[in-house]
Enzyme design. Structure first.
Site, PDB file in Angstrom:
ATOM      1  N   ASP A 129      33.698   5.843  21.577  1.00 14.60           N
ATOM      2  CA  ASP A 129      32.306   5.688  21.146  1.00 14.60           C
ATOM      3  C   ASP A 129      32.118   4.494  20.215  1.00 14.60           C
ATOM      4  OD1 ASP A 129      33.739   6.837  19.084  1.00 14.60           O
ATOM      5  OD2 ASP A 129      32.606   8.692  19.027  1.00 14.60           O
ATOM      6  N   ASN A 160      30.716  20.288  13.496  1.00 15.07           N
ATOM      7  CA  ASN A 160      29.873  21.112  14.381  1.00 15.07           C
ATOM      8  C   ASN A 160      30.482  21.191  15.783  1.00 15.07           C
ATOM      9  OD1 ASN A 160      29.446  18.547  15.318  1.00 15.07           O
ATOM     10  ND2 ASN A 160      27.247  18.485  14.851  1.00 15.07           N
ATOM     11  N   HIS A 175      31.550  18.627  17.587  1.00 14.57           N
ATOM     12  CA  HIS A 175      31.312  17.486  18.482  1.00 14.57           C
ATOM     13  C   HIS A 175      32.615  16.748  18.779  1.00 14.57           C
ATOM     14  CE1 HIS A 175      30.298  14.702  14.880  1.00 14.57           C
ATOM     15  NE2 HIS A 175      31.371  14.188  15.437  1.00 14.57           N
ATOM     16  N   GLU A 192      27.048  15.697  20.645  1.00 17.44           N
ATOM     17  CA  GLU A 192      26.567  16.656  19.662  1.00 17.44           C
ATOM     18  C   GLU A 192      26.212  17.979  20.345  1.00 17.44           C
ATOM     19  OE1 GLU A 192      26.748  16.123  16.591  1.00 17.44           O
ATOM     20  OE2 GLU A 192      25.990  14.159  15.974  1.00 17.44           O
TER      21      GLU A 192
HETATM   22  C1  GLP Z   1      32.956  10.912  14.324  1.00 21.72           C
HETATM   23  C2  GLP Z   1      33.604  10.353  15.593  1.00 21.72           C
HETATM   24  C3  GLP Z   1      34.470  11.385  16.287  1.00 21.72           C
HETATM   25  C4  GLP Z   1      35.391  12.042  15.282  1.00 21.72           C
HETATM   26  C5  GLP Z   1      34.569  12.727  14.207  1.00 21.72           C
HETATM   27  C6  GLP Z   1      35.427  13.447  13.171  1.00 21.72           C
HETATM   28  O1  GLP Z   1      31.824  11.631  14.615  1.00 21.72           O
HETATM   29  N1  GLP Z   1      32.649   9.867  16.523  1.00 21.72           N
HETATM   30  O2  GLP Z   1      35.182  10.766  17.330  1.00 21.72           O
HETATM   31  O3  GLP Z   1      36.223  12.954  15.928  1.00 21.72           O
HETATM   32  O4  GLP Z   1      33.796  11.741  13.550  1.00 21.72           O
HETATM   33  O5  GLP Z   1      35.832  12.562  12.182  1.00 21.72           O
HETATM   34  P1  GLP Z   1      36.963  12.826  11.146  1.00 21.72           P
HETATM   35  O6  GLP Z   1      38.246  12.681  11.871  1.00 21.72           O
HETATM   36  O7  GLP Z   1      36.776  11.751  10.127  1.00 21.72           O
HETATM   37  O8  GLP Z   1      36.765  14.200  10.599  1.00 21.72           O
END
Ligand code: GLP
Length: 245
Positions: free
Chosen positions: A67, A136, A138, A143
């Site tokens: 992404d 959440n 995702h 989402e």
């Molecule tokens: C963002 C990214 C995801 C990632 C998520 C969790 O939303 N788009 O790919 O998995 O954050 O992030 P973290 O690893 O910092 O908790």
């Protein structure tokens, strides 16, 4: 699903790096699906260390990232382009032409997503997709409530995700409201999935994703239906799931 529960963040990172290394060594032309966020940072560090020791060769590896934020230039400190350069690409012998991240500045984000899908298909699909997970549930930026059957597309970020991201930006106004993300369909088409989770604050989401119903309200729950998922997490993130399985 294979589950590896490790003691802490560092051992989780090392285990995930082991799995990715095995993929790189066994198939030096692999297509790696890569993720950003704080969770995989330690895994990338470990891969760089093994590369520097001469154990890994990225010269024929291809990558596609999950992404990117809409509106951030690739050099922006918070863009996922920049993250990938900083955490991996600048430190290993990967050919820049073999790395792919959606262009956050594309004039036509929908067209960019269509092009990105073509890239993934032209590469012959993803051998292993690394994933982190939002609070959440995702994955990528899919989402809760987003349709399961989409490939790369533009999404409006949820209020919770915008809030979670705010710490990385100077002001609330600077936090991107949209992103381009591989869809659940793109993720599910990967041959293998490596899901990484760390920390007590993810424990509830992990538990719901793998013991609850498969529903778009909990995007990661779809992984229950993938034939080859490896979940690597530390004790804090996995303990609730382990109690309930
Ligand atoms: C963002 C990214 C995801 C990632 C998520 C969790 O939303 N788009 O790919 O998995 O954050 O992030 P973290 O690893 O910092 O908790």
């Amino acid at each position: 699903m294979k589950i590896y529960m490790t003691e802490d963040y560092q051992t989780m990172s090392r285990k995930a790096a082991n799995i990715l290394s095995a993929q790189i060594i066994l198939k030096p032309t692999s297509v790696l699906g890569l993720a950003t966020g704080s969770t995989p940072v330690g895994m990338y560090k470990q891969l760089v260390i093994w590369y520097e020791k001469g154990d890994l060769d990225f010269s024929a590896i291809k990558t596609v990232n999950l992404d990117e934020y809409v509106g951030l230039e690739p050099t922006h400190e918070q863009s996922y382009h920049h993250y990938m350069q900083e955490n991996l690409f600048d430190h290993v012998n990967i050919n820049p032409a073999n790395t792919n991240v959606p262009d956050g500045l594309a004039a036509d984000p929908q067209g960019e997503c269509r092009w990105y899908n073509e890239v993934i298909h032209r590469l012959g699909g993803i051998d292993i997709q690394v994933l982190g997970m939002g609070h959440n549930g995702h994955i990528g930026f899919n989402e809760p409530g987003n349709a399961f059957e989409l490939e790369t597309h533009v999404v409006d970020l949820s209020e919770r995700t915008i809030q979670a991201n705010a710490r990385f930006f100077d002001s609330m106004d600077d936090v991107p409201r949209q992103a381009m993300t591989m869809g659940i369909k793109s993720i599910m088409m990967a041959k293998k999935i490596l899901l990484m989770v760390s920390g007590e604050d993810k424990a509830d989401a992990v538990n719901r994703a793998f013991t609850g119903p498969v529903t778009p309200q909990m995007p990661a729950s779809i992984l229950q239906l993938h034939p080859y998922v490896t979940l690597v997490g530390d004790r804090a993130a996995l303990s609730r799931l382990m109690e309930n399985r």
